[in-house]
Design an enzyme around this catalytic site. Structure first.
Site, PDB file in Angstrom:
ATOM      1  N   ASP A   1       0.860  -1.189   0.000  1.00  0.00           N
ATOM      2  CA  ASP A   1       0.000   0.000   0.000  1.00  0.00           C
ATOM      3  C   ASP A   1       0.899   1.243   0.000  1.00  0.00           C
ATOM      4  O   ASP A   1       1.312   1.707  -1.066  1.00  0.00           O
ATOM      5  CB  ASP A   1      -0.922  -0.065   1.220  1.00  0.00           C
TER       6      ASP A   1
ATOM      7  N   LYS B   1      -1.865  -1.872  -4.041  1.00  0.00           N
ATOM      8  CA  LYS B   1      -2.745  -0.700  -3.914  1.00  0.00           C
ATOM      9  C   LYS B   1      -1.885   0.510  -4.245  1.00  0.00           C
ATOM     10  O   LYS B   1      -1.440   1.245  -3.371  1.00  0.00           O
ATOM     11  CB  LYS B   1      -3.199  -0.614  -2.450  1.00  0.00           C
TER      12      LYS B   1
END
Ligand code: IMP
Ligand code: MG
Length: 175
Positions: A104, A132
């Site tokens: 992320d 992500k």
């Protein structure tokens, strides 16, 4: 308490299985039979992905575990990486693949990779089931990525929300 009725499925168990097989094939194509690989699973989130991935690698590998935390019970990264358990073997001159569930902000992978580079491996690669990319704060990409993931907090297949839902066979998000 969230009920499973509120979970929207992003990737089914079958889609994950197919993608993990493709990743395993990619890894096998990049290493010759006689190159030793040590797969380093980042706990806890990476445990199911790692277990499935390594069983699709039809070759000799070694497996190590590191226990890392950054989120605590919050749904956002704290940016501070705490290594609770380090690798238990000497990785000097070895080929390393770090395996995690999701990248992320990149804080976890960036810091762990740096920590392991200091141990002077021969080669170091990274493998994440989900990416992500919108959340990225560090200049890092994984060498092997399963799926580009929307910028939502996802659960299942090893990933948790406040320690729950790791056991879901699929990946979803909470509405
Ligand atoms: P990063 O350090 O921000 O890249 O986050 C990586 C770590 O945070 C991963 O190893 C996961 O354990 C956890 N994480 C990041 N996003 C999610 C999510 O959407 N659901 C569950 N865990 C996540
Ligand atoms: Mg994690």
């Amino acid at each position: 308490m969230i009920s499973t009725n509120d979970i929207k499925i992003l990737y089914t168990a079958e889609e994950i299985d197919n993608r993990v097989q493709t990743l395993a094939n990619e890894i096998m194509n990049n290493y010759s039979e006689n190159e030793e690989i040590i797969m380093i699973c980042l706990l806890k989130g990476g445990f199911i992905f790692t277990a499935d991935l390594i069983r699709k690698l039809s070759r000799k590998i070694k497996i190590e575990f590191m226990s890392v935390s950054s989120y605590g019970d919050k749904l956002e990264s704290s940016g501070i990486i705490n290594i609770k358990q380090d690798v238990s073997c000497d990785i000097n001159n070895k080929n390393i693949i770090i395996i995690d569930d999701i990248i992320d902000t990149g804080n976890t992978l960036f810091n762990i990779k740096q920590h392991l580079i200091n141990k002077k491996p021969n080669k170091i690669e990274t493998c994440c089931l989900l990416d992500k990319s919108e959340g990225r704060l560090q200049n890092i990409t994984a060498d092997y990525v399963g799926f580009k993931c929307p910028n939502k907090y996802v659960i299942g297949y090893g990933m948790d929300a406040a320690s729950n839902y790791r056991n879901l066979p699929y990946i979803g998000y909470i509405e």
